[in-house]
Design a protein around this motif. Sequence first.
Motif, mmCIF file in Angstrom:
data_model
loop_
_atom_site.group_PDB
_atom_site.id
_atom_site.type_symbol
_atom_site.label_atom_id
_atom_site.label_comp_id
_atom_site.label_asym_id
_atom_site.label_seq_id
_atom_site.Cartn_x
_atom_site.Cartn_y
_atom_site.Cartn_z
ATOM 1 N N ASN A 104 6.543 4.159 2.016
ATOM 2 C CA ASN A 104 5.107 3.889 1.977
ATOM 3 C C ASN A 104 4.837 2.467 2.445
ATOM 4 O OD1 ASN A 104 3.927 6.311 0.882
ATOM 5 N ND2 ASN A 104 4.804 5.772 -1.100
ATOM 6 N N HIS A 105 3.876 2.306 3.324
ATOM 7 C CA HIS A 105 3.365 0.987 3.700
ATOM 8 C C HIS A 105 1.875 0.997 3.387
ATOM 9 C CE1 HIS A 105 6.691 -0.250 6.798
ATOM 10 N NE2 HIS A 105 7.187 0.250 5.684
ATOM 11 N N VAL A 106 1.419 0.013 2.618
ATOM 12 C CA VAL A 106 0.036 -0.002 2.148
ATOM 13 C C VAL A 106 -0.580 -1.376 2.388
ATOM 14 C CG1 VAL A 106 -1.511 0.421 0.202
ATOM 15 C CG2 VAL A 106 0.656 1.666 0.349
ATOM 16 N N LEU A 107 -1.734 -1.394 3.051
ATOM 17 C CA LEU A 107 -2.535 -2.601 3.192
ATOM 18 C C LEU A 107 -3.489 -2.687 2.014
ATOM 19 C CD1 LEU A 107 -3.808 -4.999 4.849
ATOM 20 C CD2 LEU A 107 -5.353 -3.278 5.824
ATOM 21 N N SER A 108 -3.524 -3.840 1.339
ATOM 22 C CA SER A 108 -4.419 -4.024 0.193
ATOM 23 C C SER A 108 -5.212 -5.307 0.360
ATOM 24 C CB SER A 108 -3.627 -4.062 -1.114
ATOM 25 O OG SER A 108 -2.966 -2.836 -1.360
ATOM 26 N N LEU A 109 -6.495 -5.240 -0.013
ATOM 27 C CA LEU A 109 -7.401 -6.383 0.044
ATOM 28 C C LEU A 109 -8.091 -6.527 -1.303
ATOM 29 C CD1 LEU A 109 -9.072 -5.668 3.507
ATOM 30 C CD2 LEU A 109 -7.097 -7.142 3.049
ATOM 31 N N ALA A 116 -12.532 -8.748 -8.707
ATOM 32 C CA ALA A 116 -11.485 -8.208 -9.573
ATOM 33 C C ALA A 116 -10.854 -6.935 -9.024
ATOM 34 C CB ALA A 116 -12.071 -7.922 -10.959
ATOM 35 N N ALA A 117 -11.368 -6.423 -7.902
ATOM 36 C CA ALA A 117 -10.933 -5.117 -7.389
ATOM 37 C C ALA A 117 -9.968 -5.257 -6.215
ATOM 38 C CB ALA A 117 -12.146 -4.301 -6.961
ATOM 39 N N VAL A 118 -8.998 -4.351 -6.153
ATOM 40 C CA VAL A 118 -8.068 -4.273 -5.033
ATOM 41 C C VAL A 118 -8.283 -2.941 -4.323
ATOM 42 C CG1 VAL A 118 -5.652 -4.180 -4.324
ATOM 43 C CG2 VAL A 118 -6.355 -5.741 -6.141
ATOM 44 N N GLY A 119 -8.650 -3.013 -3.054
ATOM 45 C CA GLY A 119 -8.808 -1.815 -2.236
ATOM 46 C C GLY A 119 -7.590 -1.622 -1.358
ATOM 47 N N SER A 120 -7.226 -0.371 -1.091
ATOM 48 C CA SER A 120 -5.977 -0.100 -0.382
ATOM 49 C C SER A 120 -6.123 0.998 0.651
ATOM 50 C CB SER A 120 -4.879 0.306 -1.378
ATOM 51 O OG SER A 120 -4.583 -0.737 -2.277
ATOM 52 N N CYS A 121 -5.276 0.903 1.681
ATOM 53 C CA CYS A 121 -5.177 1.962 2.675
ATOM 54 C C CYS A 121 -3.730 2.052 3.138
ATOM 55 C CB CYS A 121 -6.089 1.688 3.873
ATOM 56 S SG CYS A 121 -6.084 3.023 5.103
ATOM 57 N N ALA A 122 -3.112 3.197 2.927
ATOM 58 C CA ALA A 122 -1.743 3.421 3.390
ATOM 59 C C ALA A 122 -1.744 3.651 4.896
ATOM 60 C CB ALA A 122 -1.131 4.617 2.672
ATOM 61 N N VAL A 123 -0.689 3.193 5.541
ATOM 62 C CA VAL A 123 -0.530 3.353 6.984
ATOM 63 C C VAL A 123 0.877 3.871 7.260
ATOM 64 C CG1 VAL A 123 -2.195 1.542 7.525
ATOM 65 C CG2 VAL A 123 0.225 0.954 7.276
ATOM 66 N N GLU A 124 1.084 4.350 8.465
ATOM 67 C CA GLU A 124 2.429 4.744 8.852
ATOM 68 C C GLU A 124 3.311 3.499 8.945
ATOM 69 O OE1 GLU A 124 3.462 7.765 9.005
ATOM 70 O OE2 GLU A 124 1.481 8.687 8.784
ATOM 71 N N PRO A 125 4.595 3.633 8.638
ATOM 72 C CA PRO A 125 5.476 2.469 8.717
ATOM 73 C C PRO A 125 5.357 1.755 10.058
ATOM 74 C CG PRO A 125 6.623 4.274 7.670
ATOM 75 C CD PRO A 125 5.304 4.830 8.141
ATOM 76 N N ASP A 126 5.158 0.430 9.982
ATOM 77 C CA ASP A 126 5.066 -0.444 11.163
ATOM 78 C C ASP A 126 3.815 -0.196 12.011
ATOM 79 O OD1 ASP A 126 7.567 -1.611 10.470
ATOM 80 O OD2 ASP A 126 8.593 0.068 11.437
ATOM 81 N N GLU A 127 2.824 0.512 11.460
ATOM 82 C CA GLU A 127 1.575 0.728 12.206
ATOM 83 C C GLU A 127 0.779 -0.566 12.342
ATOM 84 O OE1 GLU A 127 -2.654 3.150 11.639
ATOM 85 O OE2 GLU A 127 -0.880 3.791 10.529
ATOM 86 N N LEU A 128 0.778 -1.381 11.279
ATOM 87 C CA LEU A 128 0.043 -2.641 11.289
ATOM 88 C C LEU A 128 0.996 -3.791 10.988
ATOM 89 C CD1 LEU A 128 -3.217 -1.885 9.249
ATOM 90 C CD2 LEU A 128 -3.028 -2.134 11.722
ATOM 91 N N PRO A 129 0.928 -4.884 11.747
ATOM 92 C CA PRO A 129 1.731 -6.062 11.380
ATOM 93 C C PRO A 129 1.162 -6.728 10.140
ATOM 94 C CG PRO A 129 0.308 -6.561 13.252
ATOM 95 C CD PRO A 129 0.146 -5.092 12.976
ATOM 96 N N ASP A 130 2.027 -7.411 9.400
ATOM 97 C CA ASP A 130 1.583 -8.085 8.180
ATOM 98 C C ASP A 130 0.500 -9.117 8.465
ATOM 99 O OD1 ASP A 130 3.443 -6.555 6.904
ATOM 100 O OD2 ASP A 130 4.800 -8.207 6.399
#
Length: 275
Positions: free
Chosen positions: A55-60, A64-78
């Motif tokens: 699992n690779h997940v982008l979180s913002l 107080a809230a953390v929103g997330s979106c999972a992506v395919e491995p290596d789809e987005l650079p850090d």
Amino acid sequence: MTGPTTRPGYRSFGALVTDVRDGRVGPDPAQQQVSVGFVTRQGARHVTRGRGYRNHVLSLRVGAAVGSCAVEPDELPDDVAYACVGRSVAELLTHPALPVRVAALDAYLLTVRPHLDAADTVLTVPAGTSLAKSTARAAAVVDLLPCTPGQTVLVVGVVNSLLDQLRRRGLRYLPCDHAGGRTEWDEACLPDAQALLGAADAILASGMTLGNGSFAPLLAHAATTGTPLVMFAQTGSGVLPWFVGSGVTAVSAEPYPFFWLDGGPTPLYQYRAAP
């Protein structure tokens, strides 16, 4: 624990984004700033299971809230996560990368309507091994399906623990996954969920469909035909409840940190359409 049942019932992701940007949902998104951005990279193979996954997940984080979106491995650079820090939700809702728009919207909506205030039911996944927690979470998700033995469920976003629960309940399934691969029982994961919509009595779909653009046809099919659509959401856990009652039948919402990050008890928030 039970909560409210009133739902706004959006019919498209774009309409929800427009209302947020225009200030019709909550505070001015131009004044809501991302304070933290991070990426979670996880690999897992439960004991006794023959197959693993990543699992690779982008979180913002907004407030107080953390929103997330999972992506395919290596789809987005850090660096994408780092570049979001200090920018407003309004800015990020126009970002060229859909996963960034989803994560920003998710964080914003979780500040507007926290799960504890909005969910119909709050459950706890008990502490335990990764497999025990995965099994308990899967049972709670599959409980949301209004299906009887012998019916066929289109599963979009294959999770073997969910398939195991369907098998235990005498339900047939069509496993679909954007990344392909095979299930724990060596069944091929089919790539084209849209082609199989007509063969399903119900749809069980991952929140990842928000981030890869495949949610809209599922929602449209469910709204048009009345086919039950149940979402299990780590991605967009704060977004998908806004579609309950307008195509989405139920949502199992699981905001960050997810069950696979912690061996202790973790919450699940359930939303259901009114009868």
